[in-house]
Scaffold this motif. Structure first.
Motif, PDB file in Angstrom:
ATOM      1  N   TYR A 217     -21.649 -30.587 -59.937  1.00 58.38           N
ATOM      2  CA  TYR A 217     -21.293 -29.230 -59.491  1.00 58.38           C
ATOM      3  C   TYR A 217     -20.587 -28.473 -60.599  1.00 58.38           C
ATOM      4  CZ  TYR A 217     -22.488 -30.513 -54.726  1.00 58.38           C
ATOM      5  OH  TYR A 217     -23.185 -30.894 -53.616  1.00 58.38           O
TER       6      TYR A 217
ATOM      7  N   GLN B  52     -23.680 -26.403 -56.657  1.00 56.65           N
ATOM      8  CA  GLN B  52     -24.453 -27.566 -57.113  1.00 56.65           C
ATOM      9  C   GLN B  52     -25.269 -27.131 -58.331  1.00 56.65           C
ATOM     10  OE1 GLN B  52     -27.252 -29.095 -54.245  1.00 56.65           O
ATOM     11  NE2 GLN B  52     -27.164 -31.164 -55.096  1.00 56.65           N
TER      12      GLN B  52
ATOM     13  N   LEU C 207     -19.038 -32.572 -45.675  1.00 54.25           N
ATOM     14  CA  LEU C 207     -19.521 -32.424 -47.050  1.00 54.25           C
ATOM     15  C   LEU C 207     -18.790 -33.431 -47.937  1.00 54.25           C
ATOM     16  CD1 LEU C 207     -19.485 -28.517 -47.387  1.00 54.25           C
ATOM     17  CD2 LEU C 207     -21.496 -30.014 -47.186  1.00 54.25           C
TER      18      LEU C 207
ATOM     19  N   CYS D  66     -16.709 -34.852 -51.039  1.00 53.26           N
ATOM     20  CA  CYS D  66     -15.627 -34.208 -51.787  1.00 53.26           C
ATOM     21  C   CYS D  66     -15.988 -34.118 -53.289  1.00 53.26           C
ATOM     22  CB  CYS D  66     -14.353 -35.026 -51.604  1.00 53.26           C
ATOM     23  SG  CYS D  66     -12.944 -34.289 -52.422  1.00 53.26           S
ATOM     24  N   LEU D  67     -15.862 -32.924 -53.830  1.00 51.56           N
ATOM     25  CA  LEU D  67     -16.161 -32.702 -55.252  1.00 51.56           C
ATOM     26  C   LEU D  67     -14.931 -33.076 -56.073  1.00 51.56           C
ATOM     27  CD1 LEU D  67     -17.741 -29.122 -54.974  1.00 51.56           C
ATOM     28  CD2 LEU D  67     -18.768 -31.351 -54.449  1.00 51.56           C
TER      29      LEU D  67
ATOM     30  N   ASN E 258     -15.379 -27.319 -51.710  1.00 48.80           N
ATOM     31  CA  ASN E 258     -16.834 -27.165 -51.816  1.00 48.80           C
ATOM     32  C   ASN E 258     -17.243 -25.692 -51.948  1.00 48.80           C
ATOM     33  OD1 ASN E 258     -16.102 -29.670 -50.211  1.00 48.80           O
ATOM     34  ND2 ASN E 258     -18.214 -30.098 -50.771  1.00 48.80           N
TER      35      ASN E 258
END
Ligand SMILES: O=C(O)CCC(=O)C(=O)O
Ligand SMILES: [Fe+2]
Length: 232
Positions: free
Chosen positions: A183, A148, A212, A214-215, A143
């Motif tokens: 993102y 974003q 948070l 997960c991207l 992250n």
């Protein structure tokens, strides 16, 4: 750039399925990996399924009916077993063969397809489970190494225009059209390949989450090579 799994503090490794499901995300950990070296020939299964569209879901019945070599049968057993393990957890796994996903070209400055780093969202507490058995594998990024997209001033300005310049209802607009899920990797951000055969649990965006989300993103497929993956 692509990195190896091991030096990453937001990833926790586990050694079996039970541990994968019972381990909670906490602190900075938002990706949990059951690291595996699978046996069997998954490419045989990919070859045996006809693909006339971008992607196709293989049902358990279709899978069971395939005529396979010994190695293909070993791969099939693993697929059936993973499917059943996930199902028994109350998940709804799908086994897909993917040539490519639909690209979103509605707004070239902001594609909202799965090739873009994004978070998954659900109104109820859950997680994304995924495993690539064949082909290019999914990627994640810490992250701290991505921004974003709706917070990037030039992008935000374009989105504002799209919304008719109004402040009123802008945040709702961003989430209604899924812009807020996406993102952009920072220039020095390192994507991490999830590898072949590993079963992952990724944190998603849901109201009660303590970590948070997960991207992650789908990889660009290799020319002429389909992917075989399970996801839920
Ligand atoms: O295909 C992949 O590797 C990821 C797909 C994904 O992120 C999704 O469907 O939300
Ligand atoms: Fe996703």
């Amino acid at each position: 750039m692509t990195n190896s799994l091991h030096s990453n503090i937001h990833i926790q490794q586990v050694s079996d399925f039970q541990e994968l499901v019972s381990t909670s995300f906490q602190g900075g950990i938002n990706a949990i990996c059951w690291n595996r070296k699978l046996i069997g020939d998954f490419s045989e299964i990919v070859q045996k399924i006809e693909l006339n569209e971008n992607m196709v879901e293989i049902t358990q019945e279709e899978l069971r009916e395939l005529q396979l070599s010994k190695q293909g049968q070993l791969a099939r057993e693993i697929l059936i077993n993973d499917f059943n393990l996930l199902k028994a957890q109350g998940a709804s796994p799908v086994l897909n063969i993917i040539n490519n996903y639909e690209r979103d070209d509605s707004y070239p400055f902001f594609p909202t397809d799965v090739y873009s780093f994004h978070v998954d969202r659900s109104p109820i507490p859950s997680a994304t489970f995924l495993c690539t058995y064949f082909g290019e594998s999914s990627e994640i990024i810490p992250n701290s190494e991505a921004t974003q997209k709706v917070l990037i001033p030039e992008i935000r300005a374009e989105l504002k225009k799209l919304h008719g310049g109004k402040e009123d209802g802008f945040e709702v607009f961003l989430s209604e059209y899924f812009f807020d899920l996406h993102y952009q990797a920072k220039p020095d951000g390192n994507a991490i390949s999830l590898g072949i055969g590993n079963l992952w649990k990724l944190a998603i965006d849901h109201p009660q989450s303590k970590v948070l989300p997960c991207l992650h993103r789908a990889p660009k497929e290799k020319e002429g090579e389909k992917r075989l993956m399970i996801i839920c």
